[in-house]
Design an enzyme around this catalytic site. Structure first.
Site, PDB file in Angstrom:
ATOM      1  N   THR B 102       0.796  -1.121  -0.159  1.00 61.70           N
ATOM      2  CA  THR B 102      -0.029   0.080   0.008  1.00 61.70           C
ATOM      3  C   THR B 102       1.102   1.202   0.112  1.00 61.70           C
ATOM      4  O   THR B 102       1.666   1.371   0.957  1.00 61.70           O
ATOM      5  CB  THR B 102      -0.913   0.162   1.186  1.00 61.70           C
ATOM      6  OG1 THR B 102      -1.940  -1.188   1.175  1.00 61.70           O
ATOM      7  CG2 THR B 102      -1.858   1.261   1.140  1.00 61.70           C
ATOM      8  N   LYS B 177      -7.862   1.217  -2.131  1.00 64.96           N
ATOM      9  CA  LYS B 177      -7.240   0.922  -0.684  1.00 64.96           C
ATOM     10  C   LYS B 177      -7.421   2.054   0.088  1.00 64.96           C
ATOM     11  O   LYS B 177      -7.796   1.754   1.490  1.00 64.96           O
ATOM     12  CB  LYS B 177      -5.826   0.092  -0.786  1.00 64.96           C
ATOM     13  CG  LYS B 177      -5.435   0.142   0.398  1.00 64.96           C
ATOM     14  CD  LYS B 177      -5.771  -1.257   1.225  1.00 64.96           C
ATOM     15  CE  LYS B 177      -5.265  -1.614   2.473  1.00 64.96           C
ATOM     16  NZ  LYS B 177      -3.988  -2.140   2.665  1.00 64.96           N
ATOM     17  N   LYS B 245       0.525   4.832   8.578  1.00 65.50           N
ATOM     18  CA  LYS B 245       1.039   4.879   7.178  1.00 65.50           C
ATOM     19  C   LYS B 245      -0.025   5.054   6.229  1.00 65.50           C
ATOM     20  O   LYS B 245       0.081   6.096   5.331  1.00 65.50           O
ATOM     21  CB  LYS B 245       1.933   3.768   7.197  1.00 65.50           C
ATOM     22  CG  LYS B 245       2.892   3.931   5.942  1.00 65.50           C
ATOM     23  CD  LYS B 245       3.140   2.665   4.969  1.00 65.50           C
ATOM     24  CE  LYS B 245       1.893   2.291   4.431  1.00 65.50           C
ATOM     25  NZ  LYS B 245       1.969   0.780   3.678  1.00 65.50           N
TER      26      LYS B 245
END
Lengths: 298, 298
Positions: B102, B177, B245
C-alpha cells in the site's frame, strides 16, 4: 402481564401509529390520544377508544405508552397529564409508563423519580429500526428503569419489537439509544468522506463500493446509504432533523459527564450545515452533499 | 496465464511470505528476494530459488510480485532493481510487475509510466484482509493499471485472494485501498467515541454492544474491535503504525486533490497521539484508550 390488558398509547406519528396498531392486534384494550385526532382514525375504526387528553387516556390504563418527538413533549404528557391525575388518585395503582420517545436521559431520571413518588414506574424505552421496524414489529427496544416492571410488560413490548434489552436503571435505555446514534452518525460520516475521496479521485463509485463493502470497512451505513449517496438519492429514510435532535441529546449528555467527543461534535456541526442548506427533511445520506462541499471549500 | 509460470516475489513479511507460498503451491516456478534472507527459508525448503538482489529475482520472471512496507521501498525495488535491468534488456519482454504494497497513488502512476517506456506493465494491487487473509488466501485485491494485464494474471491472483477487483487505470487500486482505510479508521473512531460515552455514563458495555450491534449502528469494526476495546485487549490485529502510514497516504492523496477531510484528519491526529503514547505496535482498537483520555481532558 396478559395481552388482554387496558393500555393507552399517546402519540400516533410515523412510529407510534403502527406500534399502537400491533398492541391492538395482539388483543390489548386500547385507548389513544394524539395532538391531531385524525391520525387516530385507522385505530378507532379497529376498535380503539379516543381520549381527548393524555390524562384521560392514562386514567384506566395499566400501561401507558408514550411516543412523541422530544423531551418537552414527554414532559408535557407526564407533568401536565399523568402526574396531576396520579396526585388526585385518578390512575390505576401500580401503573407502568413506557416512554418510546428518544429524549434527555437526565430529564428521564427526573420524571421517573417524581412518578415513583406516586407509585408509578416510568420506563425509558427508546427504539431503533425506523418506520419499517415499527410497521414490521422488528424494532430494537432499549429499556431503562425497574427491571421487574420491564419483565412484566415484556409480552406487550414483544408485540412491537424483536430485540428487547434491559439496559440498566432509569435513563440507561436513553443512554444506550444515544450510543447507537453516535455510532450511526459517525459511521455515516466515514462513508461520506470515503466516497468524497473516491469521487474526487475519479474512481468508479459502484466498483469502489463493491471492492470495500465486504471486509473490515463494512457497515450497515455503507451497505444501505452508500448506494443512495452514489445515486444522489436523498429521500428519507431517517430524516436529518431527527438525527440532529438525537445528536444534540448525545452532546448534552456527554457534556453532563464532562466529555468532549470530537467526531460527534464534528458530525453535529455538519448536520447543522445541512439544516442551514434546507436539507432537514432529507435522509441522513444527504450528509454526503455537505461533506463533499465542505471538503472542497477548505 | 498458466500457473506453471516463472514468477518472482520480493518482500517476504507477514503478508508476502504466505502469499508467495500460495503461488508456489499453485505450481509457479518461484524466485524470491527479501531484505532478511532467513525469512525465505520456509520457501527455499519447498523448492523456491533465492536471488541476492531484486534485479536478479526479476530477471527471468514473467510476473514480478512486490510486497514491501512503504513507497520508498517499492521505489527502491523498481528504480534501483527492475528499471536498470529492463534498460539493459535483461528482463523477460512483456513482464508484468504487481505491487501488493500500500503506497502513494501518484508515485505508483510515475513508476508505471517509466516502466511502460520499457514495455513493462506495472499493476498496483494492494490487498485487504490482514495476515489471516494472506494465510487463508481470502484477501481482497484491488487492482489498478492495464486491464488486459490484470486479466492475464488473474489465475495467479486467484491463488492468493478471494475478491479480485479491477478498479481502473494506474493508481486506482491504491486509491481504492485508501478509500477502504478511511472507512476503517473513521468507523473505528465511531466505535471508540460510542464506547467512551457508554463507559462514562456507567452503562454495562456488554449489554450495550449486544443492544446496538445488530442494526443501523452495526459495522465490522464494532463487531470485531468493540469486544476487544471492552476487554482492554490491545494485541494486534492490524498495528497502529501501519494504519497510520495508510492514513498519511490518504491525507496526501486528498491534499493532491485540494480536499480537506475533517474526520480523516481527526483520526490521523488521534493515531499520532497513540504513537506518542508508545502504542505503535498495538492493534488499532487501542485507539479507544486515546479517545477516552482525550475526551476527558478537554
Amino acid at each position: 402481564m396478559a395481552l388482554q390488558t387496558n393500555v393507552a398509547f399517546i402519540g400516533l406519528g410515523i412510529m407510534g401509529l403502527p406500534m399502537a396498531g400491533h398492541l391492538l392486534a395482539a388483543g390489548c384494550s386500547l385507548t389513544v390520544h394524539s395532538r391531531t385526532k385524525a391520525k387516530a382514525d385507522p385505530l378507532l375504526a379497529r376498535g380503539a377508544r379516543w381520549a381527548v387528553t393524555p390524562a384521560e387516556a392514562a386514567r384506566h390504563a395499566e400501561v401507558v405508552f408514550i411516543c412523541v418527538p422530544d423531551t418537552p413533549d414527554v414532559q408535557q404528557v407526564v407533568m401536565d397529564g399523568i402526574l396531576p391525575a396520579a396526585a388526585a388518585g385518578d390512575v390505576v395503582p401500580g401503573q407502568i409508563v413506557v416512554d418510546h420517545s428518544t429524549i434527555s436521559p437526565s430529564a428521564t431520571r427526573n420524571m421517573a423519580a417524581v412518578l415513583a413518588g406516586h407509585g408509578i414506574q416510568f420506563l425509558d424505552a427508546p427504539v431503533s429500526g425506523g418506520d419499517s421496524g415499527a410497521r414490521n414489529a422488528t424494532l430494537s427496544i432499549m429499556v431503562g428503569g425497574d427491571e421487574s416492571s420491564f419483565e412484566k410488560i415484556r409480552p406487550l413490548l414483544k408485540a412491537m419489537g424483536k430485540t428487547l434489552t434491559w439496559c440498566g436503571p432509569s435513563g440507561a435505555g436513553q443512554l444506550t439509544k444515544l450510543v447507537n446514534q453516535i455510532l450511526v452518525s459517525v459511521t455515516n460520516l466515514a462513508v461520506c468522506e470515503a466516497l468524497t475521496f473516491a469521487r474526487e479521485n475519479e474512481l468508479d463509485l459502484q466498483k469502489t463500493l463493491a471492492a470495500v463493502s465486504g471486509g473490515a470497512a463494512g457497515s450497515w451505513q455503507l451497505a444501505n446509504l452508500g448506494p443512495r449517496m452514489v445515486d444522489g438519492d436523498f429521500a428519507p429514510g431517517f430524516m436529518i432533523k431527527l438525527q440532529q435532535k438525537d445528536l444534540r441529546l448525545a452532546l448534552e449528555a456527554a457534556k453532563d459527564r464532562g466529555l468532549d467527543l470530537a467526531a460527534l461534535s464534528l458530525v453535529h456541526r455538519l448536520f447543522a450545515t445541512a439544516i442551514d442548506d434546507h436539507r432537514e427533511n432529507q435522509g441522513t445520506q444527504a450528509l454526503f452533499a455537505v461533506v463533499e462541499k465542505a471538503a472542497k471549500r477548505r
